[in-house]
Design a protein around this motif. Sequence first.
Motif, PDB file in Angstrom:
ATOM      1  N   LEU A  58      28.421  52.940  38.092  1.00  0.00           N
ATOM      2  CA  LEU A  58      29.027  51.900  39.453  1.00  0.00           C
ATOM      3  C   LEU A  58      27.357  51.331  40.028  1.00  0.00           C
ATOM      4  N   ARG A  59      26.589  51.817  40.065  1.00  0.00           N
ATOM      5  CA  ARG A  59      25.342  51.518  40.487  1.00  0.00           C
ATOM      6  C   ARG A  59      24.858  50.284  39.407  1.00  0.00           C
ATOM      7  N   GLU A  60      24.841  50.321  38.312  1.00  0.00           N
ATOM      8  CA  GLU A  60      24.427  49.146  37.334  1.00  0.00           C
ATOM      9  C   GLU A  60      25.525  48.150  36.707  1.00  0.00           C
ATOM     10  N   HIS A  61      26.620  48.330  37.078  1.00  0.00           N
ATOM     11  CA  HIS A  61      27.522  47.571  36.470  1.00  0.00           C
ATOM     12  C   HIS A  61      27.627  46.187  36.968  1.00  0.00           C
ATOM     13  N   ASP A  62      28.263  45.220  36.079  1.00  0.00           N
ATOM     14  CA  ASP A  62      28.106  43.805  36.369  1.00  0.00           C
ATOM     15  C   ASP A  62      29.793  43.541  36.851  1.00  0.00           C
ATOM     16  N   ASP A  63      29.890  42.747  38.130  1.00  0.00           N
ATOM     17  CA  ASP A  63      31.373  42.794  38.398  1.00  0.00           C
ATOM     18  C   ASP A  63      31.854  41.699  37.601  1.00  0.00           C
ATOM     19  N   ARG A  64      31.127  40.576  37.175  1.00  0.00           N
ATOM     20  CA  ARG A  64      31.805  39.635  36.509  1.00  0.00           C
ATOM     21  C   ARG A  64      31.930  39.959  35.070  1.00  0.00           C
ATOM     22  N   ALA A  65      31.192  40.642  34.456  1.00  0.00           N
ATOM     23  CA  ALA A  65      31.150  41.054  33.208  1.00  0.00           C
ATOM     24  C   ALA A  65      32.499  41.788  32.987  1.00  0.00           C
ATOM     25  N   ASP A  66      32.487  43.009  33.838  1.00  0.00           N
ATOM     26  CA  ASP A  66      33.699  43.841  34.031  1.00  0.00           C
ATOM     27  C   ASP A  66      35.034  43.191  34.158  1.00  0.00           C
ATOM     28  N   PHE A  67      34.913  42.113  34.992  1.00  0.00           N
ATOM     29  CA  PHE A  67      36.179  41.223  35.203  1.00  0.00           C
ATOM     30  C   PHE A  67      36.639  40.505  33.798  1.00  0.00           C
ATOM     31  N   MET A  68      35.623  40.021  33.184  1.00  0.00           N
ATOM     32  CA  MET A  68      36.182  39.347  32.071  1.00  0.00           C
ATOM     33  C   MET A  68      36.317  40.201  30.847  1.00  0.00           C
ATOM     34  N   ALA A  69      35.745  41.692  30.793  1.00  0.00           N
ATOM     35  CA  ALA A  69      36.419  42.547  29.977  1.00  0.00           C
ATOM     36  C   ALA A  69      37.919  42.954  30.063  1.00  0.00           C
ATOM     37  N   GLY A  70      38.370  42.910  31.437  1.00  0.00           N
ATOM     38  CA  GLY A  70      39.608  43.200  31.689  1.00  0.00           C
ATOM     39  C   GLY A  70      40.509  41.994  31.419  1.00  0.00           C
ATOM     40  N   ILE A  71      39.873  41.021  31.539  1.00  0.00           N
ATOM     41  CA  ILE A  71      40.734  39.608  30.992  1.00  0.00           C
ATOM     42  C   ILE A  71      41.006  39.819  29.603  1.00  0.00           C
ATOM     43  N   ASP A  72      40.019  40.075  28.786  1.00  0.00           N
ATOM     44  CA  ASP A  72      40.153  40.150  27.357  1.00  0.00           C
ATOM     45  C   ASP A  72      40.977  41.089  26.993  1.00  0.00           C
ATOM     46  N   LEU A  73      41.142  42.279  27.708  1.00  0.00           N
ATOM     47  CA  LEU A  73      42.095  43.397  27.425  1.00  0.00           C
ATOM     48  C   LEU A  73      43.528  42.811  27.676  1.00  0.00           C
ATOM     49  N   ILE A  74      43.741  42.190  28.794  1.00  0.00           N
ATOM     50  CA  ILE A  74      45.227  41.497  29.007  1.00  0.00           C
ATOM     51  C   ILE A  74      45.578  40.341  27.829  1.00  0.00           C
ATOM     52  N   LEU A  75      44.634  39.641  27.433  1.00  0.00           N
ATOM     53  CA  LEU A  75      44.727  38.744  26.700  1.00  0.00           C
ATOM     54  C   LEU A  75      45.028  39.332  25.260  1.00  0.00           C
ATOM     55  N   ASP A  76      44.366  40.286  24.787  1.00  0.00           N
ATOM     56  CA  ASP A  76      44.504  41.008  23.485  1.00  0.00           C
ATOM     57  C   ASP A  76      46.277  41.344  23.491  1.00  0.00           C
ATOM     58  N   GLY A  77      46.632  41.959  24.762  1.00  0.00           N
ATOM     59  CA  GLY A  77      48.160  42.546  24.842  1.00  0.00           C
ATOM     60  C   GLY A  77      49.067  41.156  24.729  1.00  0.00           C
ATOM     61  N   ILE A  78      48.613  40.148  25.316  1.00  0.00           N
ATOM     62  CA  ILE A  78      49.680  39.062  25.339  1.00  0.00           C
ATOM     63  C   ILE A  78      49.689  38.359  24.075  1.00  0.00           C
ATOM     64  N   GLU A  79      48.394  38.404  23.450  1.00  0.00           N
ATOM     65  CA  GLU A  79      48.594  37.968  21.775  1.00  0.00           C
ATOM     66  C   GLU A  79      49.449  39.040  20.927  1.00  0.00           C
ATOM     67  N   GLN A  80      49.262  40.256  20.975  1.00  0.00           N
ATOM     68  CA  GLN A  80      50.001  41.003  20.519  1.00  0.00           C
ATOM     69  C   GLN A  80      51.405  41.099  20.755  1.00  0.00           C
ATOM     70  N   ALA A  81      51.935  40.645  22.013  1.00  0.00           N
ATOM     71  CA  ALA A  81      53.306  40.517  22.230  1.00  0.00           C
ATOM     72  C   ALA A  81      53.924  39.332  21.530  1.00  0.00           C
ATOM     73  N   ARG A  82      53.269  38.407  20.999  1.00  0.00           N
ATOM     74  CA  ARG A  82      53.665  37.324  20.409  1.00  0.00           C
ATOM     75  C   ARG A  82      54.085  37.586  19.174  1.00  0.00           C
ATOM     76  N   ARG A  83      53.765  38.588  18.521  1.00  0.00           N
ATOM     77  CA  ARG A  83      53.862  39.031  17.192  1.00  0.00           C
ATOM     78  C   ARG A  83      55.323  39.592  16.968  1.00  0.00           C
ATOM     79  N   PRO A  84      55.871  39.345  15.938  1.00  0.00           N
ATOM     80  CA  PRO A  84      57.105  40.146  15.786  1.00  0.00           C
ATOM     81  C   PRO A  84      56.828  41.669  15.245  1.00  0.00           C
ATOM     82  N   PRO A  85      57.769  42.543  15.812  1.00  0.00           N
ATOM     83  CA  PRO A  85      57.493  43.886  15.421  1.00  0.00           C
ATOM     84  C   PRO A  85      57.713  44.130  13.854  1.00  0.00           C
ATOM     85  N   PRO A  86      56.865  44.864  13.462  1.00  0.00           N
ATOM     86  CA  PRO A  86      57.104  45.455  12.153  1.00  0.00           C
ATOM     87  C   PRO A  86      58.285  45.996  11.386  1.00  0.00           C
TER      88      PRO A  86
END
Length: 228
Positions: A200-228
């Motif tokens: 907490l002392r050392e974290h970068d708010d903006r970098a953490d925020f963008m990492a969270g964006i990427d996690l959500i976008l990874d999930g969105i991109e996964q949702a567009r793929r048809p199930p196996p």
Amino acid sequence: MTRNTRRTQRGETSLSRDSIIEAAIALLDAGGEAGLTFRALSERLATGAGAIYWHVADKGDLLDAACDAVVARTMAAAADSATPRERMRAIGVGMFDALDAHPWIGAELARSPGALPMVRILEGIGGQVRALGVPSQGQWLAASTLLNYILGVAGQNAANARVARRLGGERPALLESVAAAWLRLDEDAYAFTRSVAAQLREHDDRADFMAGIDLILDGIEQARRPPP
């Protein structure tokens, strides 16, 4: 007497809704919503309140217009990104920076969730969700999840900055005090919280925020793929 009247008329004629909105943004940035009064606005613009009311209905109208002006600029800047994913990331970081620079925006967006500023953000995100090829039944969930994350985290970051200023310190001092408080917690009941106190002392708010964006976008991109 006639010359004074004409001079006032020329001054009022040069006044525009855009110039009023920009002056309102400056007052809001300096003093929050309490700092935006028609008296302060009249003094800043060197005009009378009547001239301002010619362009805006009331303070609520002005707050909405000021918020929309900032959001519109943010969305326009994000449109320059090349791919749908890059545009959604640009919307996210743009809104994070906008709320950091203009903390009053968060309250205005929450107050008027159906107004144009919020619609602009939703349309910007939703359009890119569609462009990614997410099936129609999943588009609302994808867009609203990203929207809520962006506004929630960016709004909390802006609120934390206000708390730090109100306490007479800066962000590092606030984080240090919170981390110290976490370390005093019971180690059995709050094992995880204690374990991340140093981060907490050392974290970068903006970098953490963008990492969270990427996690959500990874999930969105996964949702567009048809199930196996």
